[in-house]
Write a protein that holds these residues in place. Structure first.
Motif, PDB file in Angstrom:
ATOM      1  N   TRP A  49       0.858  -1.197   0.000  1.00 37.67           N
ATOM      2  CA  TRP A  49       0.000   0.000   0.000  1.00 37.67           C
ATOM      3  C   TRP A  49       0.879   1.225   0.000  1.00 37.67           C
ATOM      4  O   TRP A  49       1.818   1.329   0.802  1.00 37.67           O
ATOM      5  CB  TRP A  49      -0.910  -0.020   1.231  1.00 37.67           C
ATOM      6  N   GLU A  66      -3.129  -6.355  14.056  1.00 31.49           N
ATOM      7  CA  GLU A  66      -4.121  -5.876  13.092  1.00 31.49           C
ATOM      8  C   GLU A  66      -5.522  -6.078  13.663  1.00 31.49           C
ATOM      9  O   GLU A  66      -5.894  -7.186  14.044  1.00 31.49           O
ATOM     10  CB  GLU A  66      -3.979  -6.636  11.772  1.00 31.49           C
ATOM     11  N   GLY A 104      -8.637  -5.735   8.555  1.00 35.17           N
ATOM     12  CA  GLY A 104      -7.903  -5.697   7.299  1.00 35.17           C
ATOM     13  C   GLY A 104      -7.694  -7.099   6.790  1.00 35.17           C
ATOM     14  O   GLY A 104      -8.379  -8.041   7.207  1.00 35.17           O
ATOM     15  N   GLY A 121     -12.240  -7.051   3.917  1.00 38.38           N
ATOM     16  CA  GLY A 121     -12.219  -5.787   3.202  1.00 38.38           C
ATOM     17  C   GLY A 121     -13.347  -4.874   3.637  1.00 38.38           C
ATOM     18  O   GLY A 121     -14.330  -5.293   4.262  1.00 38.38           O
ATOM     19  N   ASP A 133      -8.627 -10.535  -1.933  1.00 35.48           N
ATOM     20  CA  ASP A 133      -9.100  -9.184  -1.671  1.00 35.48           C
ATOM     21  C   ASP A 133      -9.586  -8.603  -2.994  1.00 35.48           C
ATOM     22  O   ASP A 133      -9.153  -9.025  -4.068  1.00 35.48           O
ATOM     23  CB  ASP A 133      -7.967  -8.336  -1.094  1.00 35.48           C
ATOM     24  N   GLY A 150     -11.718  -0.713  14.568  1.00 32.84           N
ATOM     25  CA  GLY A 150     -11.828  -1.735  13.532  1.00 32.84           C
ATOM     26  C   GLY A 150     -13.257  -2.076  13.163  1.00 32.84           C
ATOM     27  O   GLY A 150     -13.527  -2.503  12.040  1.00 32.84           O
ATOM     28  N   PHE A 169      -8.908  -0.242   7.330  1.00 30.02           N
ATOM     29  CA  PHE A 169      -7.753  -0.925   7.912  1.00 30.02           C
ATOM     30  C   PHE A 169      -7.458  -0.280   9.254  1.00 30.02           C
ATOM     31  O   PHE A 169      -7.541   0.951   9.390  1.00 30.02           O
ATOM     32  CB  PHE A 169      -6.530  -0.799   6.991  1.00 30.02           C
ATOM     33  N   CYS A 198      -4.733  -0.876  12.832  1.00 34.92           N
ATOM     34  CA  CYS A 198      -3.691  -1.682  13.464  1.00 34.92           C
ATOM     35  C   CYS A 198      -3.030  -0.921  14.593  1.00 34.92           C
ATOM     36  O   CYS A 198      -3.095   0.311  14.661  1.00 34.92           O
ATOM     37  CB  CYS A 198      -2.639  -2.102  12.434  1.00 34.92           C
ATOM     38  N   PRO A 203      -5.067  -2.451  -2.483  1.00 33.50           N
ATOM     39  CA  PRO A 203      -4.314  -3.483  -1.761  1.00 33.50           C
ATOM     40  C   PRO A 203      -3.494  -4.339  -2.714  1.00 33.50           C
ATOM     41  O   PRO A 203      -3.935  -4.580  -3.833  1.00 33.50           O
ATOM     42  CB  PRO A 203      -5.422  -4.327  -1.119  1.00 33.50           C
TER      43      PRO A 203
END
Length: 340
Positions: free
Chosen positions: A100, A147, A150, A154, A234, A267, A274, A276, A325
């Motif tokens: 990314w 994470e 993600g 999606g 994805d 999240g 995304f 994290c 992605p």
């Protein structure tokens, strides 16, 4: 004029969006199964997919889980001279280890996510190559620790286009991977994954040609890599399909005791593509996608404002997404490149 013909213009309807969510759930699902779940004909699904893919509106990508491969994920913030940001971002995007890359507000900062198989690989990019790249004036690197959202989940999975029953019928089963050493990939695996990184729906004949394996071996290995979560799919899609017009990166500072709760809450937000936990002073990252700037403001002043323990926030609107992605091409190392 039938509905498919009308949609050759810029308009998109719920069936397009349902198809995108179906492919997010199982990127290699046969059109016949998707059609059965959506209640339309096989031909309609095939036409919709072909039209969207040909127009560059969607791509299905076969990607790998860094945790399964024992890789380290890094979040980079690269400061550039004003006339160099685009060229540096494009050079980063050409690297096979970046998944990314985006230009942020002001046009002088790049945000990127990179993966390294070892500390030596991390050092090569973070300590030797990037800081010495002409017109790069600063590099900050933060390790991704956890994470919250993600990977195979999606943003379209939060769209609400499919019912719970439809989601259940389309979700590809994945068995939790027991603790143990990283998955070992051989040369055939790398070739297989290299093709899928470019086209997750690549046909069996193409996969056989790339690996030199028999059809049965390709099917078996593909099933193994998917079942343990090493390989997932994805969907890269045009934001207009879902009415998305404003993207931003949020850098949040949260006390360690409240990081997990804040991360799980972020999240779960429908605007978050995304999220994290990272090292560094801003220890919670979120990539946010909204309808427009007004919707972004509303998100920041309602959902983010209600998060537990947030002590600081930096918001960086995205000017242009250069890559993401994927694809992460798992190819053998070749000669050294001049790119960062």
């Amino acid at each position: 004029m039938n509905s498919d013909a009308r949609l050759t213009q810029e308009a998109h309807d719920d069936l397009d969006r349902q198809l995108v969510q179906a492919l997010q759930l199982d990127g290699r699902a046969p059109f016949s199964r998707i059609a059965d779940v959506l209640g339309v004909s096989d031909q309609t699904v095939a036409r919709r997919y072909t039209r969207l893919r040909t127009a560059g509106k969607i791509r299905v990508l076969g990607l790998t889980d860094p945790v399964a491969l024992g890789e380290v994920v890094w979040l980079l913030r690269v400061q550039c001279a004003p006339d160099a940001a685009v060229s540096v971002a494009e050079a980063l995007a050409r690297r096979p280890d970046t998944s990314w890359v985006s230009l942020l507000s002001g046009g002088t900062e790049i945000a990127a996510i990179t993966r390294a198989a070892s500390g030596e690989d991390s050092d090569a990019l973070l300590l030797r190559k990037l800081p010495r790249t002409p017109r790069v004036v600063g590099v900050a690197a933060h390790c991704v620790l956890h994470e919250y959202f993600g990977g195979p989940e999606g943003l379209v999975s939060k769209s609400g286009m499919l019912t719970p029953r439809q989601i259940e019928r389309l979700t590809h089963p994945v068995s939790p991977r027991p603790p143990g050493p990283p998955v070992a990939l051989d040369e055939g695996d790398r070739r297989l994954l290299g093709v899928l990184a470019r086209d997750g729906r690549a046909g069996l004949a193409e996969l056989v040609a790339a690996t030199g394996w028999s059809q049965s071996t390709v099917r078996r290995r593909l099933a193994e890599l998917r079942s343990d979560g090493t390989l997932y799919f994805d969907v890269d899609y045009h934001p207009r399909l879902f009415g998305h017009g404003s993207t931003a990166v949020l850098w949040l500072s949260v006390p360690p005791a409240e990081l997990a709760a804040a991360g799980e809450a972020v999240g779960a937000h429908p605007e978050v593509a995304f999220a994290c936990a990272t090292t560094g002073p801003h220890n919670l990252l979120a990539i946010v996608v909204c309808r427009d700037v007004g919707a972004l403001y509303e998100y920041l002043t309602t959902r983010v404002a209600a998060l537990p323990g947030v002590r600081g926030m930096e918001t960086s609107p995205t000017i242009r997404r250069i890559k993401g992605p994927g694809p992460l091409l798992l190819s053998p190392r070749g000669p050294a490149r001049r790119d960062p």
